[in-house]
Design an enzyme around this catalytic site. Structure first.
Site, short mmCIF file in Angstrom:
data_model
loop_
_atom_site.label_atom_id
_atom_site.label_comp_id
_atom_site.label_asym_id
_atom_site.label_seq_id
_atom_site.Cartn_x
_atom_site.Cartn_y
_atom_site.Cartn_z
N CYS A 106 -14.81 -22.51 19.22
CA CYS A 106 -14.19 -22.58 17.89
C CYS A 106 -12.95 -23.48 17.86
O CYS A 106 -12.52 -23.90 16.79
CB CYS A 106 -13.82 -21.19 17.39
SG CYS A 106 -15.24 -20.10 17.25
N HIS A 129 -8.53 -22.10 11.78
CA HIS A 129 -9.96 -21.86 12.03
C HIS A 129 -10.38 -20.63 11.24
O HIS A 129 -9.66 -19.64 11.18
CB HIS A 129 -10.18 -21.65 13.53
CG HIS A 129 -11.53 -21.06 13.82
ND1 HIS A 129 -12.69 -21.66 13.39
CD2 HIS A 129 -11.90 -19.91 14.46
CE1 HIS A 129 -13.71 -20.91 13.75
NE2 HIS A 129 -13.26 -19.85 14.40
N ASN A 176 -17.89 -18.25 9.50
CA ASN A 176 -17.29 -18.89 10.68
C ASN A 176 -18.28 -19.93 11.22
O ASN A 176 -19.34 -19.57 11.73
CB ASN A 176 -17.00 -17.82 11.74
CG ASN A 176 -16.37 -18.39 13.01
OD1 ASN A 176 -16.34 -19.60 13.19
ND2 ASN A 176 -15.89 -17.52 13.87
N1 ACO Z 1 -21.53 -3.77 8.61
C1 ACO Z 1 -21.20 -2.47 8.60
N2 ACO Z 1 -20.52 -1.89 9.60
C2 ACO Z 1 -20.17 -2.67 10.62
C3 ACO Z 1 -20.48 -4.03 10.70
C4 ACO Z 1 -21.19 -4.59 9.63
N3 ACO Z 1 -21.54 -5.87 9.58
N4 ACO Z 1 -19.97 -4.53 11.85
C5 ACO Z 1 -19.37 -3.51 12.50
N5 ACO Z 1 -19.50 -2.38 11.76
C6 ACO Z 1 -19.03 -1.04 12.06
C7 ACO Z 1 -18.93 -0.76 13.55
O1 ACO Z 1 -20.19 -0.42 14.07
C8 ACO Z 1 -17.97 0.40 13.55
O2 ACO Z 1 -18.67 1.56 13.25
P1 ACO Z 1 -18.29 2.96 13.99
O3 ACO Z 1 -16.88 3.24 13.58
O4 ACO Z 1 -19.30 3.90 13.42
O5 ACO Z 1 -18.43 2.69 15.44
C9 ACO Z 1 -17.03 0.10 12.39
O6 ACO Z 1 -17.71 -0.88 11.59
C10 ACO Z 1 -15.69 -0.47 12.81
O7 ACO Z 1 -15.93 -1.42 13.86
P2 ACO Z 1 -14.80 -2.40 14.33
O8 ACO Z 1 -15.32 -3.26 15.43
O9 ACO Z 1 -13.53 -1.63 14.56
O10 ACO Z 1 -14.65 -3.25 12.99
P3 ACO Z 1 -13.54 -4.26 12.66
O11 ACO Z 1 -12.89 -3.84 11.44
O12 ACO Z 1 -12.72 -4.60 13.85
O13 ACO Z 1 -14.41 -5.55 12.32
C11 ACO Z 1 -15.12 -7.62 13.31
C12 ACO Z 1 -15.31 -6.11 13.27
C13 ACO Z 1 -15.40 -8.18 11.93
C14 ACO Z 1 -16.09 -8.20 14.33
C15 ACO Z 1 -13.66 -7.92 13.72
O14 ACO Z 1 -13.30 -7.23 14.88
C16 ACO Z 1 -13.40 -9.38 13.91
O15 ACO Z 1 -13.45 -10.16 12.98
N6 ACO Z 1 -13.03 -9.79 15.13
C17 ACO Z 1 -12.70 -11.16 15.37
C18 ACO Z 1 -13.86 -11.78 15.97
C19 ACO Z 1 -14.22 -13.12 15.39
O16 ACO Z 1 -13.94 -13.46 14.29
N7 ACO Z 1 -14.93 -13.85 16.21
C20 ACO Z 1 -15.43 -15.10 15.84
C21 ACO Z 1 -15.50 -16.00 16.97
S1 ACO Z 1 -14.00 -16.22 17.74
C22 ACO Z 1 -13.17 -16.99 16.71
O17 ACO Z 1 -13.71 -17.72 15.94
C23 ACO Z 1 -11.74 -16.77 16.72
#
Ligand code: ACO
Length: 315
Positions: free
Chosen positions: A110, A243, A273
């Site tokens: 990224c 980004h 993304n």
């Molecule tokens: N739909 C519904 N529920 C979901 C989804 C979805 N698409 N994805 C995750 N959940 C659920 C999980 O299973 C979890 O359920 P549980 O509590 O029953 O276990 C709940 O939501 C909370 O999960 P978290 O992982 O705590 O959710 P969070 O609010 O952190 O969001 C996410 C997850 C969106 C992946 C976030 O952590 C994030 O954006 N991280 C950054 C990663 C990123 O953007 N990476 C891209 C590449 S790297 C870069 O570009 C920088």
């Protein structure tokens, strides 16, 4: 000698997938995705390859720059989803557009666009090359696990490109570029597979919370580093293009840094993304205003982990 951006272009696959179009068995919802990430839709490549999207974006950037393809002597494609294991996708773009000079890929995931910008800028400042196409192009839809709701909803495909040309003006152009990596985090965000391991293409796996925390920390740290090294404050930033990973990462950056939210570009709703393509795709969205801005700041963080920043002064 300095380098500056003189043209911007982009290309998106024709197929647009809204949150409500995602596979029905994913157990997700438009509301969850929009609230937790800011993403409303993404473009998904059907027949389009990474090199095709890169070629179209580059052609559009050349038209915008109003220069002849013959002026280009360097082609860099930032990608981690190139067409082939070899040769580099940049050489395919070079062939497609009938360009001369050197062409190679840069893989910093990224952060790839800022890494490639730094390479091209350094080459131009050294006098080795005079005019570069710097392209970010990705088709992440081919490496995400479409049964994993925590990753597949986040990504989209696309390409963005800039034309970077030498100028005799030290006050304008790419004023500052800084890139970093820490390989200790390599397994936090990984697409396994490849010729040295399984030979399969592999699927993307991510420790979402860890990536989130690291992205917030490094966005903030990189912005502060850039401001300090250029004797600037957040008030001097006219346009901030981070980004596009998650709108909540961007909101945290706004909170921590005090930068005016209205100056921060968000395109997650349209593109999701797109990894190395996200920054040039975002620049293309505002290309009519970007050239009248004084200080444009770019920030990135990606797998590796990698992170970086750039300051481009247009006026
Ligand atoms: N739909 C519904 N529920 C979901 C989804 C979805 N698409 N994805 C995750 N959940 C659920 C999980 O299973 C979890 O359920 P549980 O509590 O029953 O276990 C709940 O939501 C909370 O999960 P978290 O992982 O705590 O959710 P969070 O609010 O952190 O969001 C996410 C997850 C969106 C992946 C976030 O952590 C994030 O954006 N991280 C950054 C990663 C990123 O953007 N990476 C891209 C590449 S790297 C870069 O570009 C920088």
């Amino acid at each position: 000698m300095n380098s500056t951006i003189i043209g911007v272009g982009a290309s998106l696959p024709l197929r647009c997938m809204r949150n409500s179009d995602l596979p029905g068995d994913l157990d997700t919802s438009d509301e969850w995705i929009l609230q937790r990430t800011g993403i409303a839709q993404r473009h998904i490549a059907d027949g389009e390859t990474t090199s095709l999207l890169a070629t179209r974006a580059a052609r559009n950037a050349l038209i915008h720059a109003k220069i002849s393809p013959q002026d280009v002597d360097l082609v860099l494609v930032a990608t981690s989803t190139g067409d082939y294991t070899l040769p580099a996708t940049a050489t395919l773009v070079q062939r497609n557009l009938g360009l001369r000079g050197a062409a190679f890929d840069v893989n910093a995931v990224c952060s790839g666009f800022i890494f490639a910008l730094d390479v091209a800028d350094s080459f131009i400042k050294s006098g080795k090359f005079r005019c570069a196409l710097v392209i970010g192009a990705e088709t992440f839809s081919r490496i995400v696990d479409w049964s994993d709701r925590s990753t597949c909803v986040l990504f989209g495909d696309g390409a963005g490109a800039v034309v970077l040309r030498a100028i005799d003006d030290d006050e304008r152009g790419v004023i500052f570029c800084k890139i970093h990596s820490d390989g200790n985090y390599a397994h936090q965000l990984i697409t396994d597979g490849g010729v040295s391991t399984t030979k399969d293409a592999g699927l993307l796996k991510m420790s979402g919370r860890e990536v989130f925390k690291f992205a917030v920390e490094k966005f903030h740290e990189s912005l502060m580093e850039l401001l300090a090294e250029n004797q600037m404050t957040v008030a001097d930033v006219d346009l901030l293009v981070p980004h596009q990973a998650n709108v909540r990462i961007i909101k945290k950056l706004v909170e921590l840094s005090g930068v005016d939210e209205r100056k921060v570009l968000v395109t997650l709703d349209k593109h999701a993304n797109t990894s190395a393509a996200s920054i040039p795709l975002a620049l293309n969205e505002v290309k009519n205003t970007v050239f009248s801005a004084k200080n444009v700041v770019l920030l990135s963080m990606g797998a590796g982990f990698t992170w970086g920043s750039a300051l481009i002064r247009f006026q």
